[in-house]
Design a protein around this motif. Structure first.
Motif, mmCIF file in Angstrom:
data_model
loop_
_atom_site.group_PDB
_atom_site.id
_atom_site.type_symbol
_atom_site.label_atom_id
_atom_site.label_comp_id
_atom_site.label_asym_id
_atom_site.label_seq_id
_atom_site.Cartn_x
_atom_site.Cartn_y
_atom_site.Cartn_z
ATOM 1 N N ILE A 313 43.136 25.078 75.539
ATOM 2 C CA ILE A 313 42.652 26.304 74.895
ATOM 3 C C ILE A 313 43.344 27.552 75.444
ATOM 4 C CG2 ILE A 313 40.714 26.677 76.459
ATOM 5 C CD1 ILE A 313 39.136 27.401 73.804
ATOM 6 N N TYR A 349 32.681 27.133 69.796
ATOM 7 C CA TYR A 349 33.367 27.770 70.919
ATOM 8 C C TYR A 349 32.426 28.722 71.642
ATOM 9 C CZ TYR A 349 37.843 25.880 69.354
ATOM 10 O OH TYR A 349 38.865 25.035 69.011
ATOM 11 N N ASP A 353 35.450 31.366 75.631
ATOM 12 C CA ASP A 353 36.608 30.805 74.930
ATOM 13 C C ASP A 353 37.003 31.666 73.730
ATOM 14 O OD1 ASP A 353 36.930 28.719 76.678
ATOM 15 O OD2 ASP A 353 35.719 27.308 75.515
#
Ligand SMILES: [Zn+2]
Length: 372
Positions: A313, A349, A353
């Motif tokens: 990520i 998410y 994030d």
């Protein structure tokens, strides 16, 4: 710049009712073409500072959507109207294989770039926009200061093959450079617009291109791999000491567009500590190709999921291609950016994030690349 297609904007409903919505998250956006739109309109910077009736991006809509920082591209159109028309695809129905656009002369490119950078300076003179020369400017914009515009060349045509004027452009604010748009120049070959297709089309870098890569490393100018063909990609990957960046490209596995990144390319960007700017361009999102503005915003998140799952990520951000492409109507324009954050939350998410994807990862790459 997704190609010479038209742009489309629809009015959108306001976001969730007051009190329910989370804090807006600021965005660092990897690519837009608003300077070209202003240049073509011929009314100077004023339309950006008010509210434009067309396109995707201006100061008001940036503020509404949380567009805090953007890479503002200098893109040099072909010199003649006839050549410009040849780069436009009316509907881009797949399968298609567009011939590569022709090169543009350096002298003409220099003149155009000069005029477009003047527009950026005019924006900055307002005090509401700053030409980002350091990550401090970027952090200030994220904290609510003037919108930070990162000067980017989408194609190195304005740079003399001997690089004599590179330092001068750095002085004017150049901090990001794509060796090519989808055409050949003195430095490399761009990738032709094809669907379905790999990006393994054409030759790699020239000697001048290799020299430019090392000089950009020296200056701390970010090198953008979007629009580069596969050979060029791997040469830059081998030569460059900076994290690898593709500012507005998606996953080839989900949409086999010649502009999208193969798994091996994604892996290489991840290993370098770099970033992929997922683009909203409708023509680069779907399995079947074509430019369908009704593609759901969730499809953008599919690309985020794919790349984040594959390379982590920390290596995913966004590169809108505002004012250079057709974006999903569900997003609309820059004022709709918080819908992207919302779509990420809906996909599961966490807030930390979402912040990484919206700006944190871009900020890290800028800090590592600019060395300021
Ligand atoms: Zn582009």
């Amino acid at each position: 710049m997704g190609g010479r297609g038209g742009t489309q904007v629809l009015a959108r409903e306001p976001l969730a009712s007051a009190g329910m919505a989370p804090e807006p998250v600021p965005f660092i956006d990897g690519h837009n073409d608003v300077l070209l739109a202003l240049h073509l309109a011929g009314d100077g910077a004023a339309p950006f500072l008010a509210r434009r009736s067309e396109g995707h991006l201006d100061l008001e809509r940036a503020r509404e959507g949380g567009f805090a920082v953007g890479f503002f591209a200098v893109f040099v159109l072909p010199e003649t109207e006839e050549e410009r028309a040849a780069t436009r695809i009316p509907d881009r129905k797949p399968p298609y294989a567009q011939p590569l656009a022709g090169p543009v002369p350096t002298k003409y490119a220099l003149r155009e770039a000069g005029a477009i950078i003047d527009l950026l300076d005019e924006l900055a003179a307002s005090g509401d926009v700053c030409v980002a020369r350091s990550t401090a400017d970027v952090e200030s914009a994220l904290a609510g200061g003037p919108l930070a515009a990162i000067l980017h060349f989408e194609g190195a045509e304005p740079i003399e093959p001997g690089l004599e004027n590179l330092a001068g452009f750095y002085e004017r604010g150049l901090r990001s450079l794509g060796l090519v748009w989808s055409r050949p120049n003195a430095f490399a070959d761009g990738v032709a617009f094809r669907f379905p297709s790999s990006s393994d089309i054409g030759a790699g870098l020239t000697d001048a291109g290799r020299h430019l890569v090392s000089e950009c490393n020296g200056f701390g100018i970010l090198l953008d791999l979007a629009h580069l063909n596969e050979r060029g990609f791997w040469e830059v990957a081998a030569l460059s000491e900076a994290p690898l960046v593709a500012s507005h490209s998606n996953a080839h596995a989900l949409s086999p567009n010649s502009r999208n990144l193969t798994d091996a390319q994604l892996d290489e960007i991840g290993h370098s500590g770099g970033i992929v700017g997922i683009t909203y361009h409708a023509g680069m999102l779907t399995e079947v190709g074509g430019v369908d503005p009704d593609v759901p915003l969730a499809r953008v998140i599919d690309h985020v999921d794919y790349v984040a799952t594959r390379i982590g990520i920390d290596h995913v951000g966004f590169g809108s291609d505002f004012d250079g492409a057709t974006v999903p109507t569900e997003l609309g324009d820059a004022s709709g950016l918080q819908r992207v954050a919302e779509a990420l939350r809906n996909r599961g998410y966490a807030e930390g994030d979402v912040a990484k994807l919206a700006h944190g990862n871009w900020l890290r790459v800028l800090k590592q690349t600019w060395n300021d």
